[in-house]
Design a protein around this motif. Structure first.
Motif, PDB file in Angstrom:
ATOM      1  N   ASP A  40      14.948 -25.013 -19.221  1.00  0.00           N
ATOM      2  CA  ASP A  40      15.351 -23.624 -18.979  1.00  0.00           C
ATOM      3  C   ASP A  40      16.728 -23.555 -18.329  1.00  0.00           C
ATOM      4  O   ASP A  40      17.500 -22.616 -18.581  1.00  0.00           O
ATOM      5  CB  ASP A  40      14.325 -22.928 -18.088  1.00  0.00           C
ATOM      6  N   ALA A  41      17.041 -24.545 -17.515  1.00  0.00           N
ATOM      7  CA  ALA A  41      18.316 -24.532 -16.798  1.00  0.00           C
ATOM      8  C   ALA A  41      19.508 -24.743 -17.728  1.00  0.00           C
ATOM      9  O   ALA A  41      20.620 -24.301 -17.415  1.00  0.00           O
ATOM     10  CB  ALA A  41      18.310 -25.608 -15.714  1.00  0.00           C
ATOM     11  N   VAL A  42      19.275 -25.404 -18.880  1.00  0.00           N
ATOM     12  CA  VAL A  42      20.390 -25.684 -19.795  1.00  0.00           C
ATOM     13  C   VAL A  42      20.297 -24.883 -21.087  1.00  0.00           C
ATOM     14  O   VAL A  42      21.102 -25.082 -22.003  1.00  0.00           O
ATOM     15  CB  VAL A  42      20.469 -27.197 -20.116  1.00  0.00           C
ATOM     16  N   TRP A  43      19.302 -23.987 -21.188  1.00  0.00           N
ATOM     17  CA  TRP A  43      19.114 -23.158 -22.385  1.00  0.00           C
ATOM     18  C   TRP A  43      19.894 -21.862 -22.157  1.00  0.00           C
ATOM     19  O   TRP A  43      19.420 -20.954 -21.480  1.00  0.00           O
ATOM     20  CB  TRP A  43      17.625 -22.886 -22.560  1.00  0.00           C
ATOM     21  N   PRO A  44      21.089 -21.745 -22.733  1.00  0.00           N
ATOM     22  CA  PRO A  44      21.980 -20.648 -22.350  1.00  0.00           C
ATOM     23  C   PRO A  44      21.516 -19.264 -22.781  1.00  0.00           C
ATOM     24  O   PRO A  44      21.781 -18.278 -22.106  1.00  0.00           O
ATOM     25  CB  PRO A  44      23.311 -21.025 -23.009  1.00  0.00           C
ATOM     26  N   ASP A  45      20.840 -19.168 -23.931  1.00  0.00           N
ATOM     27  CA  ASP A  45      20.472 -17.854 -24.457  1.00  0.00           C
ATOM     28  C   ASP A  45      18.956 -17.741 -24.621  1.00  0.00           C
ATOM     29  O   ASP A  45      18.464 -17.203 -25.607  1.00  0.00           O
ATOM     30  CB  ASP A  45      21.177 -17.599 -25.791  1.00  0.00           C
ATOM     31  N   ARG A  46      18.238 -18.262 -23.652  1.00  0.00           N
ATOM     32  CA  ARG A  46      16.776 -18.230 -23.725  1.00  0.00           C
ATOM     33  C   ARG A  46      16.284 -16.783 -23.797  1.00  0.00           C
ATOM     34  O   ARG A  46      16.673 -15.939 -22.987  1.00  0.00           O
ATOM     35  CB  ARG A  46      16.178 -18.906 -22.490  1.00  0.00           C
ATOM     36  N   PRO A  47      15.445 -16.462 -24.788  1.00  0.00           N
ATOM     37  CA  PRO A  47      14.959 -15.083 -24.928  1.00  0.00           C
ATOM     38  C   PRO A  47      14.094 -14.662 -23.741  1.00  0.00           C
ATOM     39  O   PRO A  47      13.545 -15.490 -23.011  1.00  0.00           O
ATOM     40  CB  PRO A  47      14.131 -15.136 -26.221  1.00  0.00           C
ATOM     41  N   ALA A  48      13.969 -13.372 -23.581  1.00  0.00           N
ATOM     42  CA  ALA A  48      13.105 -12.822 -22.534  1.00  0.00           C
ATOM     43  C   ALA A  48      11.644 -12.942 -22.945  1.00  0.00           C
ATOM     44  O   ALA A  48      11.318 -12.964 -24.142  1.00  0.00           O
ATOM     45  CB  ALA A  48      13.459 -11.356 -22.295  1.00  0.00           C
ATOM     46  N   PRO A  49      10.727 -13.044 -21.988  1.00  0.00           N
ATOM     47  CA  PRO A  49       9.296 -13.071 -22.313  1.00  0.00           C
ATOM     48  C   PRO A  49       8.882 -11.797 -23.032  1.00  0.00           C
ATOM     49  O   PRO A  49       9.466 -10.724 -22.823  1.00  0.00           O
ATOM     50  CB  PRO A  49       8.618 -13.188 -20.943  1.00  0.00           C
ATOM     51  N   PRO A  50       7.857 -11.860 -23.882  1.00  0.00           N
ATOM     52  CA  PRO A  50       7.445 -10.675 -24.639  1.00  0.00           C
ATOM     53  C   PRO A  50       6.713  -9.666 -23.763  1.00  0.00           C
ATOM     54  O   PRO A  50       6.021 -10.020 -22.810  1.00  0.00           O
ATOM     55  CB  PRO A  50       6.506 -11.256 -25.699  1.00  0.00           C
ATOM     56  N   VAL A  51       6.874  -8.405 -24.107  1.00  0.00           N
ATOM     57  CA  VAL A  51       6.134  -7.325 -23.449  1.00  0.00           C
ATOM     58  C   VAL A  51       5.605  -6.398 -24.549  1.00  0.00           C
ATOM     59  O   VAL A  51       5.937  -5.220 -24.619  1.00  0.00           O
ATOM     60  CB  VAL A  51       7.018  -6.547 -22.447  1.00  0.00           C
ATOM     61  N   GLY A  52       4.771  -6.951 -25.438  1.00  0.00           N
ATOM     62  CA  GLY A  52       4.230  -6.154 -26.527  1.00  0.00           C
ATOM     63  C   GLY A  52       3.119  -5.250 -26.043  1.00  0.00           C
ATOM     64  O   GLY A  52       2.332  -5.623 -25.162  1.00  0.00           O
ATOM     65  N   PRO A  53       3.020  -4.035 -26.576  1.00  0.00           N
ATOM     66  CA  PRO A  53       1.958  -3.123 -26.131  1.00  0.00           C
ATOM     67  C   PRO A  53       0.574  -3.660 -26.465  1.00  0.00           C
ATOM     68  O   PRO A  53       0.353  -4.246 -27.524  1.00  0.00           O
ATOM     69  CB  PRO A  53       2.261  -1.829 -26.893  1.00  0.00           C
ATOM     70  N   ALA A  54      -0.358  -3.467 -25.545  1.00  0.00           N
ATOM     71  CA  ALA A  54      -1.753  -3.826 -25.764  1.00  0.00           C
ATOM     72  C   ALA A  54      -2.517  -2.610 -26.267  1.00  0.00           C
ATOM     73  O   ALA A  54      -2.062  -1.469 -26.123  1.00  0.00           O
ATOM     74  CB  ALA A  54      -2.364  -4.344 -24.469  1.00  0.00           C
ATOM     75  N   ARG A  55      -3.674  -2.840 -26.854  1.00  0.00           N
ATOM     76  CA  ARG A  55      -4.494  -1.746 -27.389  1.00  0.00           C
ATOM     77  C   ARG A  55      -5.968  -2.098 -27.188  1.00  0.00           C
ATOM     78  O   ARG A  55      -6.342  -3.259 -27.011  1.00  0.00           O
ATOM     79  CB  ARG A  55      -4.209  -1.518 -28.873  1.00  0.00           C
ATOM     80  N   ALA A  56      -6.798  -1.087 -27.259  1.00  0.00           N
ATOM     81  CA  ALA A  56      -8.243  -1.297 -27.168  1.00  0.00           C
ATOM     82  C   ALA A  56      -8.773  -1.830 -28.501  1.00  0.00           C
ATOM     83  O   ALA A  56      -8.299  -1.448 -29.571  1.00  0.00           O
ATOM     84  CB  ALA A  56      -8.946   0.006 -26.808  1.00  0.00           C
ATOM     85  N   HIS A  57      -9.749  -2.723 -28.421  1.00  0.00           N
ATOM     86  CA  HIS A  57     -10.489  -3.179 -29.597  1.00  0.00           C
ATOM     87  C   HIS A  57     -11.834  -2.475 -29.580  1.00  0.00           C
ATOM     88  O   HIS A  57     -12.580  -2.551 -28.593  1.00  0.00           O
ATOM     89  CB  HIS A  57     -10.668  -4.695 -29.540  1.00  0.00           C
ATOM     90  N   ASP A  58     -12.124  -1.772 -30.644  1.00  0.00           N
ATOM     91  CA  ASP A  58     -13.295  -0.897 -30.699  1.00  0.00           C
ATOM     92  C   ASP A  58     -14.576  -1.656 -30.340  1.00  0.00           C
ATOM     93  O   ASP A  58     -14.868  -2.717 -30.903  1.00  0.00           O
ATOM     94  CB  ASP A  58     -13.412  -0.312 -32.108  1.00  0.00           C
TER      95      ASP A  58
END
Length: 576
Positions: free
Chosen positions: A126-144
């Motif tokens: 992580d210290a040498v990965w210059p353009d590391r993407p941000a962690p995901p924040v995908g919306p959650a939903r209920a499962h019927d």
């Protein structure tokens, strides 16, 4: 950091098959994109370790001048480190990216070498990965709840009873599919796997502390979860583990080493035991089985439409990407929320790459007599599919016919199997390989993996594999996918999903068998019918009749005509 080497796994903190872009450290460092493997880097040597599924892929993706390709598990990391660091040394690892079992196994292998494993607070990649993407924040939903067959409150109460009976105050959960199953939620943090990335602590009173980005949960979902589920920011997990009163149940096979270290630092009593959700999740409810059957009906229609379309084309004018796009468009029409994994479309020699993923650079135009391996699946609101068909596009070679027939016979042997309760996947794996073995052939992957219900297409703990001692139980769903791969020439795999069901038995004995869920013809053009027994041909004909009866009413006339021809009965020559 004063280190002589560092271990870079494919895994994230949840040990899932798929990782978010932010956690794809192995791919960023080495170029290898397979779903299993790891690298070890020392000051003067580096290697990528992969199993038999990826022997071809790793050589294609990784620069051999930078990383040696090492056959794992034939060569253990501890053995490689013994050779790389003969004088001993300090090898770093990120404790959030390895399970307790992994670290203990490696430490045993290094015993007496003077090589120490050092947990680091900050991952040097992580210290040498210059353009590391941000962690995901995908919306959650209920499962019927109707699709699950049980409410989250009922599931939590059932598992809490188990904790109390075992004298455990809480359980730590790190697998997103276990958490998503337990809470009847689904997510969009990862492509192809509808899980919510999270950690959780289940208390013996049924309350859950859920550690996941609060932005994923809207008011409607919070109401679905109820007041017994507290949504907490992931940054609070370490402090929460330090404050837990034990005994705390934690799974050494799946939970990160860092979680064990936090509990040990606090002096908390630890109960090493499997994730309490992992087996209940594998035993599908009646509602989940019904949903899986409906998903496979829709998925079978998409597959039949693809195969009918393919047979109507001049296939030599098509490329692998053309067929991937066509199949995925048909699945969208069938109602998928996503594909369930990257579609494998391997023509000719590309089919020999077990987990081949076509790219613009590898995209191959179909040859006149190619074997085309199509391994694909869909995520539906009510189920998950995974199917492989190998299609003979022209005149298959004698070697391809021999291998195809042996693979088919093995797949049929599993489909027809009947076995006593208590049998594990390791006990029946050889049924699928027996005909390949007779020709001196084999394949370097398991025969089957567990499958989730509208969850992960690869689900533990059940497998059909020489390495699996998990007992098969009614309601479990597995793949049935023997194969054969000749590097540089062709690959063959035939796969159906199967559900474990009760079978007839004499009084006093319990037997199990399989129900085939997948609905799609199996190509008969590469079968050596002289090698097929009458019983095997009878199974194939009955399966094809069922496929035809269930799918035909939903197809247009051209697809019906194709299906009728594709499912014509065939004969078998052998008596056994």
């Amino acid at each position: 950091m004063d280190l002589d080497g560092f271990i870079v796994p494919r895994a994230d903190a949840h040990q899932g098959e798929y990782v978010a872009d932010a956690d794809a450290r192995l791919a960023w460092l080495t170029g290898f994109t397979g779903s299993a493997g790891f690298a070890i880097v020392t000051q003067d040597r580096a290697a990528v370790f992969t199993d038999g599924r990826y022997r071809v892929q790793v050589r294609q993706q990784v620069d051999p001048a930078q990383f040696a390709a090492v056959d794992w598990p034939a060569t253990r990391p501890s053995a490689w480190l013994r050779d790389a660091l003969p004088e001993g040394g300090r090898v770093g690892f990120d404790p959030w990216l390895h399970t307790r079992k992994e670290i203990e196994t490696m430490e045993r292998g290094l015993d007496g070498t003077g090589i120490g494993l050092i947990a680091v607070d900050q991952n040097p990649v992580d210290a040498v990965w210059p353009d590391r993407p941000a962690p995901p924040v995908g919306p959650a939903r209920a499962h019927d709840d109707a699709l699950a067959g049980e409410t989250s409150a009922q599931k939590r109460a059932r598992l809490a009873d188990e904790l109390r009976d075992a004298g455990q105050a809480a359980a730590f959960l790190s697998l997103p599919d276990s958490i998503s199953w337990l809470l009847n939620i689904r997510g969009s943090d990862l492509p192809k796997n509808p899980v919510v990335q999270a950690f959780a602590v289940l208390s013996d009173d049924g309350h859950v502390a859920l550690f996941s980005d609060p932005d994923k949960f809207d008011d409607r979902l919070r109401a679905h979860l109820g007041d017994q589920v507290a949504i907490l920011h992931p940054e609070g997990l370490s402090a929460a583990l330090l404050d837990l009163e034990g005994p705390v149940r934690i799974d050494p096979d799946t939970a990160p080493e860092a979680a064990f270290r936090l509990l040990e630092r606090a002096g908390t009593d630890i109960a090493r035991a499997p994730d309490p959700a992992i087996l209940p999740k594998a035993r599908k409810s009646d509602a989940e089985l019904a949903g899986m059957r409906q998903a496979h009906l829709r998925d079978g229609l998409a597959m039949v439409r693809l195969l009918a379309w393919l047979d109507a084309q001049d296939h030599t004018a098509l490329t692998e990407i053309d067929i991937v796009r066509k199949l995925e468009s048909l699945r969208i029409e069938a109602g998928i929320t996503d594909i369930s994994f990257d579609t494998i479309m391997g023509a000719g020699p590309n089919g020999a790459i077990v987990h081949y993923r076509v790219t613009r650079s590898s995209n191959r135009r179909l040859g006149r007599d190619d074997m085309l391996l199509i391994d694909s699946g869909g995520q539906y609101i009510d189920g998950t599919t995974d199917i492989t068909r190998t299609v003979a596009l022209g005149q298959p070679s004698p070697d391809a016919v021999t291998a195809y027939t042996a693979v088919l016979r093995g797949m049929i042997a599993i489909s027809r199997a009947r076995f006593p309760k208590g049998v594990a996947g390791a006990h029946i794996d050889a049924l699928a390989r027996q005909f390949l073995w007779q020709s001196g052939f084999d394949y370097d992957h398991g025969t089957g993996h567990g499958v989730g219900a509208a969850l992960c297409v690869h689900e533990g703990p059940v497998r059909i594999s020489r390495a699996s001692d998990t007992k098969l139980e009614a309601g479990m769903i597995l793949s049935n996918e023997p194969g054969y791969y000749r590097e540089g020439s062709f690959g063959i795999r035939i796969e159906n999903l199967i559900a474990v069901i009760p079978a007839e038995a004499e009084p006093g004995r319990e037997m199990l068998g399989f129900e085939t869920l997948t609905l799609c013809p199996i190509d008969t053009r590469a079968i050596d019918r002289q090698a097929l027994s009458r019983d095997e041909a009878g199974w194939l004909n009955a399966y094809h009749a069922r496929v035809r009866d269930l799918l035909s009413p939903h197809l247009d006339r051209p697809a019906q005509d194709w299906l009728r021809k594709a499912t014509q009965p065939i004969g078998g020559a052998c008596s056994a």
